[in-house]
Design a protein around this motif. Sequence first.
Motif, PDB file in Angstrom:
ATOM      1  N   GLY A 103      68.687  39.256  30.814  1.00  0.00           N
ATOM      2  CA  GLY A 103      69.509  40.091  31.688  1.00  0.00           C
ATOM      3  C   GLY A 103      70.984  40.094  31.324  1.00  0.00           C
ATOM      4  O   GLY A 103      71.559  41.167  31.040  1.00  0.00           O
ATOM      5  N   LEU A 113      66.433  47.252  30.812  1.00  0.00           N
ATOM      6  CA  LEU A 113      66.782  46.618  32.078  1.00  0.00           C
ATOM      7  C   LEU A 113      65.680  46.840  33.106  1.00  0.00           C
ATOM      8  O   LEU A 113      65.337  45.930  33.872  1.00  0.00           O
ATOM      9  CB  LEU A 113      68.113  47.179  32.597  1.00  0.00           C
ATOM     10  N   CYS A 146      63.580  43.919  35.000  1.00  0.00           N
ATOM     11  CA  CYS A 146      63.432  43.873  36.462  1.00  0.00           C
ATOM     12  C   CYS A 146      61.958  43.842  36.861  1.00  0.00           C
ATOM     13  O   CYS A 146      61.564  43.110  37.778  1.00  0.00           O
ATOM     14  CB  CYS A 146      64.112  45.080  37.097  1.00  0.00           C
ATOM     15  N   ASP A 170      62.591  42.091  40.764  1.00  0.00           N
ATOM     16  CA  ASP A 170      63.335  43.215  41.319  1.00  0.00           C
ATOM     17  C   ASP A 170      62.543  44.503  41.116  1.00  0.00           C
ATOM     18  O   ASP A 170      62.899  45.353  40.299  1.00  0.00           O
ATOM     19  CB  ASP A 170      64.713  43.298  40.661  1.00  0.00           C
ATOM     20  N   TYR A 171      61.446  44.639  41.873  1.00  0.00           N
ATOM     21  CA  TYR A 171      60.562  45.780  41.649  1.00  0.00           C
ATOM     22  C   TYR A 171      61.209  47.094  42.101  1.00  0.00           C
ATOM     23  O   TYR A 171      60.868  48.155  41.589  1.00  0.00           O
ATOM     24  CB  TYR A 171      59.219  45.573  42.351  1.00  0.00           C
ATOM     25  N   SER A 218      64.500  48.012  41.759  1.00  0.00           N
ATOM     26  CA  SER A 218      65.323  48.493  40.637  1.00  0.00           C
ATOM     27  C   SER A 218      64.439  48.956  39.483  1.00  0.00           C
ATOM     28  O   SER A 218      64.729  49.965  38.824  1.00  0.00           O
ATOM     29  CB  SER A 218      66.274  47.391  40.168  1.00  0.00           C
ATOM     30  N   ALA A 219      63.368  48.214  39.222  1.00  0.00           N
ATOM     31  CA  ALA A 219      62.454  48.591  38.143  1.00  0.00           C
ATOM     32  C   ALA A 219      61.881  49.978  38.380  1.00  0.00           C
ATOM     33  O   ALA A 219      61.812  50.808  37.463  1.00  0.00           O
ATOM     34  CB  ALA A 219      61.336  47.560  38.020  1.00  0.00           C
ATOM     35  N   ALA A 246      55.576  46.807  38.609  1.00  0.00           N
ATOM     36  CA  ALA A 246      56.448  46.820  39.786  1.00  0.00           C
ATOM     37  C   ALA A 246      55.660  47.162  41.053  1.00  0.00           C
ATOM     38  O   ALA A 246      55.923  46.600  42.131  1.00  0.00           O
ATOM     39  CB  ALA A 246      57.583  47.823  39.573  1.00  0.00           C
TER      40      ALA A 246
END
Length: 359
Positions: A221, A249, A253, A258-259, A261-262, A293
């Motif tokens: 990251g 990125l 994610c 961080d599903y 944002s993914a 995600a």
Amino acid sequence: MSLGIQHVSTLLLLLLPPPSICSPELSELHNQAALLLLFAHQHEAAAKHAADALDITQKHFGPTHPLTGHRLLRLGSIRVAAGQLQEAQPLLAAAADMLSNNKQMADGPSLSEALYYLNILALAAADSPSAVAALTPWLQEPLKHLVTTLGPESMIVRLALSAHSQQVGRALDHGFAVGEAAFKQHISLQEMQDPNSAELGLTLYQLATTYYAHDMLTDAGPTLQRGSALLRQHYPPDHDLVTLCKHRLGMICAAGRDYRSATMLLGDTWQHYSKQQEGHPLAHEANFGLAMARVKGMDPRMSSSERESKIREELALMRSAIAGMATVLGAEHLLVTAASRYLAQLAVMTGQSVPTGSG
């Protein structure tokens, strides 16, 4: 209309009237042609011109003259670029010896270039992170001299960095730890040339992708964020390299937690790559990340049977996406093996078996 580098090199040899075979001027034209062809990755043609320059210089000035040492250096650097490291070593060693024994050349850039390439050869033999790290100051010192005396954008400096970049790929063949050390070394050299360059941003992206592929998300990251920031300084938001960072990125994610944002990032990059090319490998990877995600963001209020059914469906989609990536990239590609690893991890986490076939 601009001419290709190989045409420019040919024209160089037509600039003078037919000279004698031992003319220093003809030798220098061959040398310049070799340098231009090396920059264009035309190694065989570059080596021929460099050998002609060496032969003429030896005949005119003798085998121990410092200019002969310079010609040996150019031929040796071409051998390094072509991957002919055994052939390069005696040429570079002889060049360094001749240049260091001449007072006028000892403080010049040619000796620094020769020493740099000799340390590139040592790097090629390094098989541990500590061996790579030990060479860092020995590469930094001559490169710093080249940057100071020739300028950061000079062809010689760019060729020197390109030669080191080749060794990063070879270092990865020795294992991730050696490759990571070589990556970090390359970044330190690029920072000496220009700490804000787009080339440095691309290297940081490549290292971040390598971290992602090895499930080192806490390293991936920040490395990607730094590389992306550099690339955005040079390119507009819709440039391919900026989109590539956005895509990576999203995958980081998705592989993490961080599903949300993914889903947002990969939804955009899926559309981008799907429009570019049918069956684009990164469109398949975006599909893989979106499915990952969705599993991680699954509504906890779902019934267990509904949840298991949905997980099996998403795992099958992930397997299908891996098959699509492998069709284009090959089954052993870094991104394909990484996706297979993340699929296996998710199957274990959800208590499912890894689906087989392409879905």
